[in-house]
Design a protein around this motif. Structure first.
Motif, PDB file in Angstrom:
ATOM      1  N   LEU A 119       0.909  -1.176  -0.068  1.00 17.29           N
ATOM      2  CA  LEU A 119       0.008  -0.019  -0.113  1.00 17.29           C
ATOM      3  C   LEU A 119       0.953   1.258   0.164  1.00 17.29           C
ATOM      4  O   LEU A 119       0.309   2.253  -0.365  1.00 17.29           O
ATOM      5  CB  LEU A 119      -0.967   0.095   1.134  1.00 17.29           C
ATOM      6  CG  LEU A 119      -2.124  -0.692   1.189  1.00 17.29           C
ATOM      7  CD1 LEU A 119      -2.748  -1.150   2.634  1.00 17.29           C
ATOM      8  CD2 LEU A 119      -3.101  -0.688   0.385  1.00 17.29           C
ATOM      9  N   GLY A 120       2.070   1.318   0.466  1.00 13.06           N
ATOM     10  CA  GLY A 120       2.934   2.407   0.611  1.00 13.06           C
ATOM     11  C   GLY A 120       2.964   3.088   1.749  1.00 13.06           C
ATOM     12  O   GLY A 120       3.136   4.245   1.939  1.00 13.06           O
ATOM     13  N   ILE A 121       2.407   2.429   2.839  1.00 14.23           N
ATOM     14  CA  ILE A 121       2.217   3.185   4.227  1.00 14.23           C
ATOM     15  C   ILE A 121       2.988   2.568   5.170  1.00 14.23           C
ATOM     16  O   ILE A 121       2.806   2.984   6.267  1.00 14.23           O
ATOM     17  CB  ILE A 121       0.637   3.024   4.577  1.00 14.23           C
ATOM     18  CG1 ILE A 121       0.190   1.637   5.046  1.00 14.23           C
ATOM     19  CG2 ILE A 121      -0.369   3.616   3.412  1.00 14.23           C
ATOM     20  CD1 ILE A 121      -1.086   1.324   5.559  1.00 14.23           C
ATOM     21  N   ILE A 122       3.920   1.759   4.927  1.00 19.10           N
ATOM     22  CA  ILE A 122       4.907   1.273   5.946  1.00 19.10           C
ATOM     23  C   ILE A 122       5.680   2.180   6.589  1.00 19.10           C
ATOM     24  O   ILE A 122       5.982   2.009   7.960  1.00 19.10           O
ATOM     25  CB  ILE A 122       5.790   0.186   5.118  1.00 19.10           C
ATOM     26  CG1 ILE A 122       6.354  -0.705   6.429  1.00 19.10           C
ATOM     27  CG2 ILE A 122       6.661   0.829   4.478  1.00 19.10           C
ATOM     28  CD1 ILE A 122       5.596  -1.726   7.121  1.00 19.10           C
ATOM     29  N   SER A 123       5.745   3.432   6.094  1.00 16.05           N
ATOM     30  CA  SER A 123       6.615   4.535   6.892  1.00 16.05           C
ATOM     31  C   SER A 123       5.857   5.639   7.315  1.00 16.05           C
ATOM     32  O   SER A 123       6.290   6.475   7.990  1.00 16.05           O
ATOM     33  CB  SER A 123       7.584   5.095   5.953  1.00 16.05           C
ATOM     34  OG  SER A 123       7.228   5.680   4.776  1.00 16.05           O
ATOM     35  N   GLN A 124       4.534   5.520   7.391  1.00 11.00           N
ATOM     36  CA  GLN A 124       3.490   6.282   7.857  1.00 11.00           C
ATOM     37  C   GLN A 124       3.780   6.343   9.459  1.00 11.00           C
ATOM     38  O   GLN A 124       3.792   5.206   9.787  1.00 11.00           O
ATOM     39  CB  GLN A 124       2.405   5.906   7.470  1.00 11.00           C
ATOM     40  CG  GLN A 124       1.902   6.373   5.877  1.00 11.00           C
ATOM     41  CD  GLN A 124       2.223   7.789   5.519  1.00 11.00           C
ATOM     42  OE1 GLN A 124       1.750   8.667   6.253  1.00 11.00           O
ATOM     43  NE2 GLN A 124       2.954   7.704   4.407  1.00 11.00           N
ATOM     44  N   PRO A 125       3.458   7.551  10.209  1.00 10.46           N
ATOM     45  CA  PRO A 125       3.835   7.475  11.494  1.00 10.46           C
ATOM     46  C   PRO A 125       2.623   7.074  12.303  1.00 10.46           C
ATOM     47  O   PRO A 125       2.539   6.563  13.420  1.00 10.46           O
ATOM     48  CB  PRO A 125       3.813   8.907  11.927  1.00 10.46           C
ATOM     49  CG  PRO A 125       3.091   9.837  10.784  1.00 10.46           C
ATOM     50  CD  PRO A 125       3.337   8.873   9.485  1.00 10.46           C
ATOM     51  N   HIS A 126       1.350   6.642  11.694  1.00 10.00           N
ATOM     52  CA  HIS A 126       0.266   6.354  12.227  1.00 10.00           C
ATOM     53  C   HIS A 126      -0.756   5.802  11.080  1.00 10.00           C
ATOM     54  O   HIS A 126      -0.692   6.379   9.970  1.00 10.00           O
ATOM     55  CB  HIS A 126      -0.548   7.358  13.163  1.00 10.00           C
ATOM     56  CG  HIS A 126      -0.869   8.607  12.531  1.00 10.00           C
ATOM     57  ND1 HIS A 126      -1.929   8.896  11.695  1.00 10.00           N
ATOM     58  CD2 HIS A 126       0.004   9.848  12.643  1.00 10.00           C
ATOM     59  CE1 HIS A 126      -1.875  10.112  11.348  1.00 10.00           C
ATOM     60  NE2 HIS A 126      -0.698  10.825  12.090  1.00 10.00           N
ATOM     61  N   PHE A 127      -1.807   5.299  11.588  1.00 14.67           N
ATOM     62  CA  PHE A 127      -2.797   4.822  10.549  1.00 14.67           C
ATOM     63  C   PHE A 127      -3.866   5.983  10.581  1.00 14.67           C
ATOM     64  O   PHE A 127      -3.861   6.994  11.327  1.00 14.67           O
ATOM     65  CB  PHE A 127      -3.589   3.530  11.064  1.00 14.67           C
ATOM     66  CG  PHE A 127      -3.034   2.266  10.885  1.00 14.67           C
ATOM     67  CD1 PHE A 127      -2.986   1.695   9.818  1.00 14.67           C
ATOM     68  CD2 PHE A 127      -2.155   1.905  11.980  1.00 14.67           C
ATOM     69  CE1 PHE A 127      -2.212   0.380   9.653  1.00 14.67           C
ATOM     70  CE2 PHE A 127      -1.359   0.656  11.925  1.00 14.67           C
ATOM     71  CZ  PHE A 127      -1.440  -0.135  10.489  1.00 14.67           C
ATOM     72  N   PRO A 128      -4.675   6.088   9.471  1.00 13.87           N
ATOM     73  CA  PRO A 128      -5.566   7.203   9.262  1.00 13.87           C
ATOM     74  C   PRO A 128      -6.542   7.027  10.770  1.00 13.87           C
ATOM     75  O   PRO A 128      -6.818   6.186  11.159  1.00 13.87           O
ATOM     76  CB  PRO A 128      -6.553   6.532   8.068  1.00 13.87           C
ATOM     77  CG  PRO A 128      -5.624   5.907   7.696  1.00 13.87           C
ATOM     78  CD  PRO A 128      -4.941   5.145   8.344  1.00 13.87           C
ATOM     79  N   ASP A 129      -6.714   8.603  11.121  1.00 15.43           N
ATOM     80  CA  ASP A 129      -7.708   8.813  12.273  1.00 15.43           C
ATOM     81  C   ASP A 129      -8.985   8.030  12.208  1.00 15.43           C
ATOM     82  O   ASP A 129      -9.484   7.572  13.339  1.00 15.43           O
ATOM     83  CB  ASP A 129      -7.827  10.066  12.041  1.00 15.43           C
ATOM     84  CG  ASP A 129      -6.733  10.787  12.600  1.00 15.43           C
ATOM     85  OD1 ASP A 129      -5.735  10.472  12.967  1.00 15.43           O
ATOM     86  OD2 ASP A 129      -6.624  12.246  12.558  1.00 15.43           O
ATOM     87  N   GLU A 130      -9.758   7.957  10.925  1.00 10.06           N
ATOM     88  CA  GLU A 130     -11.089   7.092  10.898  1.00 10.06           C
ATOM     89  C   GLU A 130     -10.751   5.861  11.567  1.00 10.06           C
ATOM     90  O   GLU A 130     -11.517   5.102  12.130  1.00 10.06           O
ATOM     91  CB  GLU A 130     -11.580   7.230   9.583  1.00 10.06           C
ATOM     92  CG  GLU A 130     -11.139   6.732   8.464  1.00 10.06           C
ATOM     93  CD  GLU A 130     -11.896   6.560   7.197  1.00 10.06           C
ATOM     94  OE1 GLU A 130     -13.094   7.069   7.370  1.00 10.06           O
ATOM     95  OE2 GLU A 130     -11.689   6.010   6.297  1.00 10.06           O
ATOM     96  N   VAL A 131      -9.613   5.192  10.994  1.00 10.56           N
ATOM     97  CA  VAL A 131      -9.328   3.821  11.501  1.00 10.56           C
ATOM     98  C   VAL A 131      -8.928   3.751  12.789  1.00 10.56           C
ATOM     99  O   VAL A 131      -9.768   2.824  13.635  1.00 10.56           O
ATOM    100  CB  VAL A 131      -8.061   3.258  10.623  1.00 10.56           C
ATOM    101  CG1 VAL A 131      -7.664   1.876  10.942  1.00 10.56           C
ATOM    102  CG2 VAL A 131      -8.142   2.950   9.112  1.00 10.56           C
ATOM    103  N   LYS A 132      -8.203   4.480  13.419  1.00 12.56           N
ATOM    104  CA  LYS A 132      -7.820   4.551  14.815  1.00 12.56           C
ATOM    105  C   LYS A 132      -8.898   4.916  15.824  1.00 12.56           C
ATOM    106  O   LYS A 132      -9.203   4.394  16.732  1.00 12.56           O
ATOM    107  CB  LYS A 132      -6.673   5.713  14.957  1.00 12.56           C
ATOM    108  CG  LYS A 132      -5.459   5.422  14.676  1.00 12.56           C
ATOM    109  CD  LYS A 132      -4.420   6.360  14.914  1.00 12.56           C
ATOM    110  CE  LYS A 132      -4.101   6.407  16.241  1.00 12.56           C
ATOM    111  NZ  LYS A 132      -2.983   7.538  16.508  1.00 12.56           N
ATOM    112  N   ASP A 133     -10.024   5.615  15.357  1.00 11.38           N
ATOM    113  CA  ASP A 133     -11.470   6.031  16.020  1.00 11.38           C
ATOM    114  C   ASP A 133     -12.115   4.999  16.043  1.00 11.38           C
ATOM    115  O   ASP A 133     -12.892   4.572  17.206  1.00 11.38           O
ATOM    116  CB  ASP A 133     -11.893   7.342  15.395  1.00 11.38           C
ATOM    117  CG  ASP A 133     -11.062   8.638  15.746  1.00 11.38           C
ATOM    118  OD1 ASP A 133     -10.243   8.476  16.702  1.00 11.38           O
ATOM    119  OD2 ASP A 133     -11.371   9.770  15.107  1.00 11.38           O
TER     120      ASP A 133
END
Length: 264
Positions: A119-133
């Motif tokens: 997906l190209g997100i391995i270096s992202q600092p966090h998951f999208p807010d809607e996922v975390k919420d």
């Protein structure tokens, strides 16, 4: 949202065996899951020894001999691209640990790591807010689009937890809830193909490694029936292609047998 949207690829290869589910014709192939440390082939570069699957009848659950990204690990440890990578009409399921989903994709291994790299997100600092919420407890699930690629993140029950020790009924109930939540999120996507991994497999299976294929099949059946009985869009679910993806060749027979017993 970040990430890439893979190119569509026509057809999904693999052999099939007939199953029946609640009176509907079922088809069973074989299953798999991807490896994070190896590069994936380009979409459409598939093993030409397989034939393309045709659209099946409503209510299909297909045991597919590939992971959600289309790769298969042989008994000898070799990865082969046996199915096309997911396209924008294919929802893939990421059954990750709750701690990861509340934190960062960085450092994830196994199937989750492979998915995040793709997906190209391995270096992202966090998951999208809607996922975390939405995913603050185990068994919760949330659909998110990374570009055009739909992904359902589901917090897999950690069967190593003491609450599941010698409690097979609790395991079955937890897996049923997780799959039901996954089906509900899939319906929200309006897509027609779902690629699932066995939830709570790998490091999360604890003492239930040998029983997981049986629990998975029973939980899928219960979750499907409950969703069909209660969700207003159930007719769409019954018309979709639902793949249970088994990455490792040596695990395939057990899942085929378990799904065949439950859906016969």
């Amino acid at each position: 949202a970040t990430g890439l949207a893979p190119k569509p690829a026509a057809g999904r290869p693999g052999g099939t065996a007939r199953l029946s589910f609640a009176g509907a014709e079922q088809s069973q192939g074989a299953g798999g899951e991807p490896k994070p440390t190896q590069e994936l082939n380009l979409p459409g570069q598939v093993d030409d020894t397989h034939t393309h699957l045709q659209a099946k009848h409503s209510g299909v659950i297909l045991v597919a001999p590939w992971g959600v990204l289309g790769k298969r690990r042989s008994a000898g440890g070799q990865d082969r691209q046996t199915a096309p990578e997911p396209d924008a009409n294919t929802v893939i399921v990421d059954p990750a640990g709750l701690a990861f989903l509340q934190g960062s994709p960085a450092g994830a291994g196994g199937a989750a790591g492979a998915i995040y790299r793709w997906l190209g997100i391995i270096s992202q600092p966090h998951f999208p807010d809607e996922v975390k919420d939405a995913v603050k407890e185990e068994m919760k699930a949330k659909l998110h689009f990374y570009g055009k690629q739909p992904v359902i993140h589901v917090a897999a029950p950690d069967l190593r937890d003491l609450v599941y020790h010698n409690q097979p009924h609790e395991v079955l109930e937890a897996l049923t809830i997780a799959y039901r939540n996954t089906f509900v999120e899939f319906l929200a996507s309006k897509k027609t193909c779902l690629r699932m991994l066995p939830i709570s497999s790998g490091m999360f299976c604890g003492e239930y490694r040998e029983q997981l294929p049986e629990f998975t099949a029973k939980a899928l059946k219960r979750a499907f029936e409950e969703t069909v009985a209660t969700h207003p869009s159930a007719s769409h679910l019954k018309a979709c292609e639902l793949e249970l993806c088994i990455y490792k060749e040596e695990e395939l027979a057990a899942y085929e047998a378990a799904i065949g017993e439950q859906f016969s």
